[in-house]
Enzyme design. Structure first.
Site, PDB file in Angstrom:
ATOM      1  N   ASP A  19       0.874  -1.173   0.000  1.00  0.00           N
ATOM      2  CA  ASP A  19       0.000   0.000   0.000  1.00  0.00           C
ATOM      3  C   ASP A  19       0.916   1.229   0.000  1.00  0.00           C
ATOM      4  O   ASP A  19       2.144   1.127   0.035  1.00  0.00           O
ATOM      5  CB  ASP A  19      -0.971  -0.019   1.182  1.00  0.00           C
ATOM      6  CG  ASP A  19      -2.211   0.845   0.894  1.00  0.00           C
ATOM      7  OD1 ASP A  19      -2.156   1.693  -0.024  1.00  0.00           O
ATOM      8  OD2 ASP A  19      -3.239   0.680   1.588  1.00  0.00           O
TER       9      ASP A  19
HETATM   10  C1  NOJ Z   1      -3.984   3.956   0.139  1.00  0.00           C
HETATM   11  C2  NOJ Z   1      -5.177   3.060   0.274  1.00  0.00           C
HETATM   12  O1  NOJ Z   1      -5.105   2.313   1.467  1.00  0.00           O
HETATM   13  C3  NOJ Z   1      -5.354   2.105  -0.889  1.00  0.00           C
HETATM   14  O2  NOJ Z   1      -6.575   1.433  -0.728  1.00  0.00           O
HETATM   15  C4  NOJ Z   1      -5.281   2.863  -2.177  1.00  0.00           C
HETATM   16  O3  NOJ Z   1      -5.532   1.995  -3.262  1.00  0.00           O
HETATM   17  C5  NOJ Z   1      -3.914   3.496  -2.283  1.00  0.00           C
HETATM   18  N1  NOJ Z   1      -3.745   4.447  -1.188  1.00  0.00           N
HETATM   19  C6  NOJ Z   1      -3.684   4.216  -3.621  1.00  0.00           C
HETATM   20  O4  NOJ Z   1      -4.429   5.373  -3.671  1.00  0.00           O
END
Ligand code: NOJ
Length: 751
Positions: free
Chosen positions: A280
């Site tokens: 993430d």
């Molecule tokens: C953080 C989030 O937790 C995730 O779900 C998301 O896809 C990513 N950022 C990218 O924006």
């Protein structure tokens, strides 16, 4: 549509071999061929995902792509930029490897569907699949070839802001809808130009963040990880999901991004996942903050060793993998395995044959057809929670005037919900507008916003709201919470209606007219305090672009409500976490043993009350149970049977019942099957959802609905942590909610 897309594929030069879903062996050969030609730097480059700042292509990004230092770009959605990025990657980098273009396409793209929690309330996998298909086409027209969806975190705590992005509390419902969503995004052939790669996220346990606080610690015993939180991810692998995302979470002391048990033992060794895992956002460097890695080099080491193939946003792989390799701490095989996983997905997507996007070759974005689909999904997602004296539906013919009140009645942005980067507010049809269109000039609509936001503490406009209600036949209040109050990092400790909304309901009730409350929110809210004053309550979640027409259809009875709660509604926040599939405890409460705090006499001794599992001040019941939702008609269930009622483990058991529409209007009903495994090698939930079907019944019509339970459907990880179906006695219920009381029993024998 299918013919059009085939034509599209041909027009865009998808070759017969490459475009026609090349088989796995051919893809592996392509991957190996490429891998053999790559330098260490180029390999590491494929593992880097870089953010296109504000969607732009900076000189730095261009140079990195040209040097083969980037495997994926996220957040570029302007098609000219995307095409230029792909051109540089394919024509100017040494090996010409195309880019994965990632974006959070969570619930629609330009056309916004209900938030996933709302979609889950429709209990309609076909519509969820169609919605994801629609979003995939709209996104693909901008050059996006990878979405970070679906989020399939089982979520049992409405304080957690990201519950909005989830399909709710139940592993089975989340699995079914997650698979539907993956099918919608990926289509049946990932290499077609209308398919985008899906991403099963966040592996795993993020929905159980301690206290509902985002990014909080996750402490889940392995048996619950396997029986509750992992099944949707296993289903995603079986459905062919292309990618996984690691959770931000510290799972039992090991952050998911460095968790070898999750990423290696379970995902690769047990489930044989062939796609790739992305971290993430900066979750690899977060491991330093967690106190799990001493520095960026160690964080890179832990993440790659665990099996996180691509790094989102941070640059520890770029900065340290070559050095770790040279020092012998990471071996060539580990690096190659990660690169293979990424390249395999690029080949599966057919990116090497299709490097530029022509939006004109795609169906119209935000077409009337897409909006009609959004409306249908929204209509089915609306849950009628209360309807005293049948104040709903409103009578279109006799109504002369209507007060429309509240901060969510006419806000084209807030109705869209969280994660709508590309959503177009110009498409939004608000409830106020739709009501006006529905009733026409014959009915006087008096609109009073009453509060600037749902959080406002001022009551100065309440008098206008009361006056509007007094002079109208009925009042409809649009309340809830703005989109910013849910989503990532937007947890709430108190989930009441914010601001002075409860006072507004009380004030309007004093006008003496029927009061209908429609709630637009990203989570279940603790709405018990308004139930005495609200004659009817419709829960609309954040409904998306077509909020207005869908809500108007329900308010005026064009459609009967058919949404069912995908998550339990607590009475008070202190009951959390509360979910239907609880374990029984050794001392479960019963209504006649319940004592309320106000009724305890002075100096009652400890033994004066029964020892039961409850709250002295909040009992043990939720406000509304999982699966609950009213209709404008009534359904009666009868004739339940389980056959055979005694069978060897492995012989399927069919559970069937008859459902009849005994009311006056045609309507959909979501028929639900629950099962209890009475005795297990580990304790089992008091009920588990095992099947559901949405049926449409005319007044007086009845239908037999049947469900087949295989051994696999009844299997679980038991005391020895292997998955098995254990012989013994089972209860099965069929009905319209998790409170269904029509029961049949069956028994599975060992031989
Ligand atoms: C953080 C989030 O937790 C995730 O779900 C998301 O896809 C990513 N950022 C990218 O924006």
């Amino acid at each position: 549509m299918r013919a059009l897309l085939c034509a599209l594929a041909l027009l865009q030069g998808v070759g017969a071999n490459a475009g026609a879903n090349p088989n796995d062996a051919a893809i592996e050969a392509h991957v190996e061929g490429l891998l053999a030609r790559m330098t260490v730097e180029e390999k590491v480059g494929q593992l880097a995902q870089v953010n296109a700042d504000e969607g732009r292509m900076s000189d730095k990004l261009r140079a990195a792509v040209k040097a083969g230092m980037v495997g994926s770009v996220l957040n570029a959605v302007d098609v000219a930029t995307v095409n230029e990025l792909q051109r540089v990657a394919v024509q100017e980098s040494r090996l010409g490897i195309p880019l994965l273009m990632g974006r959070d396409v969570i619930h629609g793209f330009k056309t916004v569907l209900p938030i996933p929690l709302g979609q889950a309330a429709a209990w309609n996998p076909e519509l969820v699949e169609q919605g994801a298909r629609m979003a995939a086409l709209e996104a693909a027209a901008s050059g996006v070839n990878w979405t970070f969806a679906p989020m399939i975190d089982v979520s049992r705590d409405p304080r957690w802001g990201r519950i909005a992005e989830s399909f709710g509390e139940d592993p089975y419902l989340v699995s079914v809808l997650g698979v539907a969503s993956i099918r919608g995004f990926q289509g049946d052939d990932l290499s077609r130009p209308d398919a985008i790669a899906a991403c099963a996220k966040h592996f795993v346990g993020y929905g159980a963040s301690e206290g509902g606080r985002d990014y909080g610690f996750v402490g889940i015993p392995e048996v619950d990880l396997r029986n509750v939180y992992m099944p949707p991810f296993k289903a995603a692998v079986d459905a062919g999901v292309a990618t996984f995302m690691a959770a931000f979470s510290d799972v039992n002391g090991v952050p998911a991004s460095g968790n070898r048990f999750l990423m290696q033992t379970v995902l690769r060794d047990e489930w044989k996942f062939p796609g790739f895992v992305v971290s993430d956002w900066e979750s690899i460097i977060d491991m330093i903050v967690h106190g799990f890695a001493a520095n960026e080099k160690e964080a890179a080491f832990e993440a790659l060793s665990a099996g996180v193939d691509m790094e989102m946003a941070s640059t520890t792989y770029r900065d340290h993998l070559a050095e770790l390799l040279a020092a012998g701490r990471i071996n060539q095989d580990t690096l190659d395995a990660a690169v293979r996983n990424v390249l395999r997905v690029k080949f599966r997507l057919g990116l090497f044959e299709r490097t530029s996007t022509d939006p004109a070759a795609y169906p119209e974005v935000a077409s009337e057809q897409n909006l009609a689909l959004a409306k249908k999904l929204t209509t089915q997602s609306l849950v009628l929670l209360q309807n005293r004296n049948e104040v709903l539906p409103l009578a279109r013919t006799s109504l002369r005037s209507l007060a429309v009140i509240g901060p969510m009645a006419d806000d084209d942005y807030e109705q869209l919900g969280t994660w709508i980067y590309d959503g177009d507010t110009a498409l939004s049809r608000t409830p106020l507008r739709a009501i006006r269109e529905m009733v026409g000039p014959r009915v006087t609509v008096r609109y009073v916003r009453a509060m600037e936001t749902t959080r406002s503490r001022t009551t100065t406009a309440f008098a206008d709201a009361v006056a509007a209600a007094s002079s109208s036949d009925a009042a409809v209040l649009f309340l809830g919470e703005e989109s910013i109050l849910s989503g990532e990092a937007h947890s709430r400790a108190n989930i009441d209606l914010p601001g002075n909304q409860m006072d507004l309901v009380r004030a309007v009730k004093r006008a003496g007219k029927p009061v209908i409350v429609v709630i637009l929110a990203g989570r279940p809210l603790t709405i018990e305090p308004i139930l005495a004053d609200a004659d009817a309550v419709v829960y609309a979640w954040h409904p998306g672009s077509m909020a207005g027409p869908a809500i108007a259809d329900i308010l005026f009875g064009v459609e009967s409500p058919s949404g069912k709660l995908p998550v339990t509604f607590p009475r008070v926040v202190g009951q959390l976490p509360i979910y239907y599939a609880q374990r029984n405890t050794g001392k479960p409460p019963l209504p006649d043993t319940l004592v309320h705090i106000d009724d305890i006499k002075v100096r009652t001794s400890q033994t004066g009350l029964k020892n039961k599992s409850w709250y002295l001040d909040a009992g043990y019941e939720p406000l509304y149970p999982f699966g609950y939702g009213l209709s404008y008609t009534s359904f009666v269930y009868s004739d339940i049977k389980a056959t055979p009622s005694r069978a060897r483990v492995g012989v399927p058991v069919t559970v069937r019942a008859v459902v009849k529409n005994v009311g006056k209007v045609a309507a959909d009903e979501v028929v639900q099957l629950y099962v209890q495994d009475l005795v297990g090698s580990i304790t089992r939930p008091v009920r588990e959802l095992k099947g559901f079907q949405r049926v449409h019944l005319k007044p007086g019509e009845s239908r037999e609905v049947s469900f087949q339970l295989s051994a696999d459907d009844l299997a679980f990880y038991g005391r020895n942590m292997t998955r098995a179906t254990e012989p013994g006695a089972f209860h099965a219920w069929i009905g319209g909610s998790s409170r269904a009381d029509l029961r049949a029993d069956f028994e599975l024998t060992a031989d």
